[in-house]
Design an enzyme around this catalytic site. Structure first.
Site, PDB file in Angstrom:
ATOM      1  N   LEU A   1      -2.129  -2.068  -1.171  1.00 37.50           N
ATOM      2  CA  LEU A   1      -2.795  -3.394  -0.726  1.00 37.50           C
ATOM      3  C   LEU A   1      -3.209  -3.154   0.841  1.00 37.50           C
ATOM      4  O   LEU A   1      -3.462  -4.284   1.184  1.00 37.50           O
ATOM      5  CB  LEU A   1      -1.594  -4.464  -0.676  1.00 37.50           C
ATOM      6  CG  LEU A   1      -1.216  -4.644  -2.456  1.00 37.50           C
ATOM      7  CD1 LEU A   1      -0.201  -5.588  -2.342  1.00 37.50           C
ATOM      8  CD2 LEU A   1      -2.423  -4.875  -3.411  1.00 37.50           C
ATOM      9  N   CYS A   2      -3.173  -2.174   1.209  1.00 39.22           N
ATOM     10  CA  CYS A   2      -3.818  -1.972   2.457  1.00 39.22           C
ATOM     11  C   CYS A   2      -5.580  -1.978   2.473  1.00 39.22           C
ATOM     12  O   CYS A   2      -5.766  -1.513   1.519  1.00 39.22           O
ATOM     13  CB  CYS A   2      -3.315  -0.498   3.163  1.00 39.22           C
ATOM     14  SG  CYS A   2      -2.115  -0.202   4.041  1.00 39.22           S
ATOM     15  N   HIS A   3      -5.857  -2.658   3.650  1.00 42.66           N
ATOM     16  CA  HIS A   3      -7.477  -2.563   3.638  1.00 42.66           C
ATOM     17  C   HIS A   3      -7.897  -1.339   3.991  1.00 42.66           C
ATOM     18  O   HIS A   3      -7.329  -0.657   4.779  1.00 42.66           O
ATOM     19  CB  HIS A   3      -7.911  -3.741   4.719  1.00 42.66           C
ATOM     20  CG  HIS A   3      -7.628  -5.142   4.132  1.00 42.66           C
ATOM     21  ND1 HIS A   3      -6.156  -5.594   4.394  1.00 42.66           N
ATOM     22  CD2 HIS A   3      -8.143  -6.002   3.756  1.00 42.66           C
ATOM     23  CE1 HIS A   3      -6.256  -6.891   4.098  1.00 42.66           C
ATOM     24  NE2 HIS A   3      -7.298  -7.078   3.466  1.00 42.66           N
TER      25      HIS A   3
ATOM     26  N   MET B   1       0.199   0.519   9.160  1.00 44.80           N
ATOM     27  CA  MET B   1       0.710   1.142   8.301  1.00 44.80           C
ATOM     28  C   MET B   1       0.049   2.690   8.583  1.00 44.80           C
ATOM     29  O   MET B   1       0.431   3.745   8.131  1.00 44.80           O
ATOM     30  CB  MET B   1      -0.135   0.596   7.249  1.00 44.80           C
ATOM     31  CG  MET B   1       0.669  -0.770   6.411  1.00 44.80           C
ATOM     32  SD  MET B   1       2.356  -0.651   6.398  1.00 44.80           S
ATOM     33  CE  MET B   1       2.734   0.585   5.382  1.00 44.80           C
ATOM     34  N   GLU B   2      -1.069   2.668   9.391  1.00 43.14           N
ATOM     35  CA  GLU B   2      -1.704   3.948   9.547  1.00 43.14           C
ATOM     36  C   GLU B   2      -0.755   4.782  10.393  1.00 43.14           C
ATOM     37  O   GLU B   2      -0.599   6.154  10.325  1.00 43.14           O
ATOM     38  CB  GLU B   2      -3.021   3.737  10.159  1.00 43.14           C
ATOM     39  CG  GLU B   2      -4.195   3.179   9.419  1.00 43.14           C
ATOM     40  CD  GLU B   2      -4.224   1.927   8.654  1.00 43.14           C
ATOM     41  OE1 GLU B   2      -3.238   1.106   9.101  1.00 43.14           O
ATOM     42  OE2 GLU B   2      -4.730   1.738   7.558  1.00 43.14           O
TER      43      GLU B   2
ATOM     44  N   ASP C   1       7.828  20.945   4.854  1.00 45.93           N
ATOM     45  CA  ASP C   1       7.212  21.952   3.896  1.00 45.93           C
ATOM     46  C   ASP C   1       7.215  23.279   4.458  1.00 45.93           C
ATOM     47  O   ASP C   1       7.534  24.464   3.776  1.00 45.93           O
ATOM     48  CB  ASP C   1       5.756  21.538   3.422  1.00 45.93           C
ATOM     49  CG  ASP C   1       5.040  22.470   2.613  1.00 45.93           C
ATOM     50  OD1 ASP C   1       5.825  22.848   1.563  1.00 45.93           O
ATOM     51  OD2 ASP C   1       4.008  22.909   2.818  1.00 45.93           O
TER      52      ASP C   1
END
Lengths: 166, 166, 166, 166, 166, 166
Positions: free
Chosen positions: B79-81, B117-118, B132
């Site tokens: 739901l992120c733009h 969020m970014e 990793d």
């Protein structure tokens, strides 16, 4: 103890990154399980649970986001091999004792390389999505304890967190 | 306390997910800073630092992975733009006192919606990449304390973790 | 000489594009090596080398970009088959005699189709990234000589540029 | 001459990569034109032209691949800003005198950052696609002379290859 | 009647595809609504409804898939402009009278180009996902009536299906 | 009739979505064929056909878009397995009797899971692209009859639409 065979295998003798050669490895059934938590204010958790009881959509969005992301692990993590997962599942469980949501993901393949990164990516993106769904009411949430729980298959065999020395 | 305006804004009145309408919001300069740790065995950290001193490639791969991933946050989080970042930076710092690598990311835009969020995605993918790079020698590493440190801009104004109550 | 079997195989009898059927081919170990140059002003090259000696980040960004891009070749080139690479490596070497950076990429798989396009894509995107890193000081850089050096495996066998008639 | 303002701007003071801050820049109309060649055996070019005259599909696949790729430049080149192109076009022209196909791409935006990388990426992927379409008959093709032809807009103003010294 | 201004605007004067220039257009609020159906056997629909009543996961997966896909329309449709959606929502409603699930998507932006393709893509991918969720019990399902219902904003103004002749 | 073995297999016993485990299945040659229509005003179809006769670019763009999209089905449909297609082809045929363009796609793999979703995705995105190419002259176009025509391979064997009870 880290011996010579435990080197940072993604660096070649010149110390430069490369995608490790797995062409000589054989296909084998490989499983990984990872987990993690997102901790939040008690009222955020209650709202999330209430929303979940009504419609299930918030946690269900996170579950789908995690499943979709784990298929794209090799696009995100530079030196991961592209891999065809044969199975992925993911659970999100509210945990009132810890004021948190617990996430557990299981991935599986029949290939030349393991799926630990895929399980960890599923957990990371599912928890990010929970953050996104709840951030308007609680910016202080914290993602914690993201770790491998189990792996099996491949030359290095089985590894279980519970069997590790203390 | 979570009042009405603190709702789970990604759910519409029927409790269904949607991408929140930000069309009425104005463009504004928005900044977010997030951080996190990956904890590891002391010998893993020493190997990572030694590798870094020689060539810088392991941490540099993680830095680039985080920067690339934060541009794709809206592909991962349902739901992120979609957003056009105007700046992103990311630091990875070995921390011998904690047997960990610390990651801190800063993102910025001039748009209708924030970039928390970014910043969190940058941290998550950078730490995944460290995992990793080192997993062949240490499967027990744990990603911890991934959280927002600061945000500014937009209608909800400035938020700082340090200024939050206890 | 181009005979009938050398046709443009991506066109069907009606001259329309399609993704060639490789279902009847057998898995085989396939290797490809490609190379290319980016030519630049002498002072740009010196700055790049100086930057590289200090931190290695500019060329290291290009190396990672090339490795990540070659995994996505089939997303970029319309008729390429999706493929699971088992190995990829990439070197970037400043070349003062030519005022250029040389790039050489090697890709490998064990599948039904070759990896020439993957090696060429790695080179192309690595050189694009060098351009991006240096363009603020030198817009006149030129990417040159991007070509296949070697391929082996598969029905068409081994091909080496050095063994081609002049 | 490379002065201080001509630095490798993607490196911060510590020499680490970051996505340059363009938040202070103003939106402006920006245009870039890039070009490149793919050289091939004369009979390959004749087959390509013949195919093109019949159905147009080989060059048309390359044209579409280039247009689609330039929209994803920021996914491929680590430090490119995400950008909303307002225009892109691309021509592929067989050139019998040079035994080559010439590619020329033009990109445009109204944003805070330029579109040179987008034009170059369009050319690179279009030429890669021509290679892919023809490689069954000619593995020796070479991509050459990929370079910026023109840019305008933004603080650094207009740049034309033809107006450069020597 | 199709006059000159109704041309296939994605073809340039030479009949070649390009991404139409919208740089001269002004930002404006643009809305699109699209809809479609997937028809299925009555028992498939009953199972889907029963599943939905219990957990909501099947339709909720489709809803999220549609929302995520519409953000990537420009990656799928070659000549679509990249666009920053400011809003997207999507409803899936079982329809026993038609033995079908109805899907309706609404997209919105404040940009130089419309969002009809984004709304249609949301519908297409949501219905594909319903097909995927149910295909083990019903391979004969059919996707039907995918169409634009409404658009507003931009130079061409408002269009409503209900107001069309015939 | 839908019996127990025909369940919604993407839901686990708790009704939660997961990516079905196919690790125990054997690789087998699997084929799928899907089809669909886009209906349009007669003058739109004539313009499309005229454009096609001149340059072929509009339908050729749609064909390539469909082929590229079917390789990415697993990115779009949440619970689809990543799969390596060994073949894909796609035809678009103007149909004056129906005032429509007919699309038919064929996909093939040699893997543990079927390719029906890939064939349907190819059709959906090709028809979306036709809509995009023609929407400036005809917003009322409708996508109809998107359905599976044939599948073979795998445990569930062959399925043909023509052999289904009417």
């Amino acid at each position: 103890m880290a011996g010579k065979s435990d080197d940072l295998t993604h660096l070649n003798p010149e110390g430069e990154v490369h995608i490790v050669n797995v062409g000589e490895k054989e296909d084998s059934r490989r499983v990984a399980i990872a987990e993690g938590w997102i901790e939040m204010a008690p009222e955020t958790l209650e709202r999330l649970i209430a929303g979940d009881l009504k419609k299930g959509d918030a946690l269900s969005a996170a579950r789908i986001a995690g499943l979709m992301a784990c298929k794209r692990t090799w696009e995100l993590v530079p030196l991961c091999h592209p891999i065809a997962l044969t199975h992925a599942s993911l659970e999100l469980t509210p945990d009132r004792a810890r004021n948190a949501v617990h996430c557990r993901a299981r991935t599986e393949t029949v290939e030349r390389t393991g799926v630990e990164m895929e399980a960890l990516t599923a957990v990371q993106v599912a928890l990010l999505t929970v953050y996104d769904m709840c951030k308007a009411m609680d910016r202080g949430m914290r993602i914690d304890g993201v770790q491998l729980v189990h792996k099996s298959g491949g030359r290095s065999g089985t590894w279980d967190r519970d069997c590790q020395p203390g």
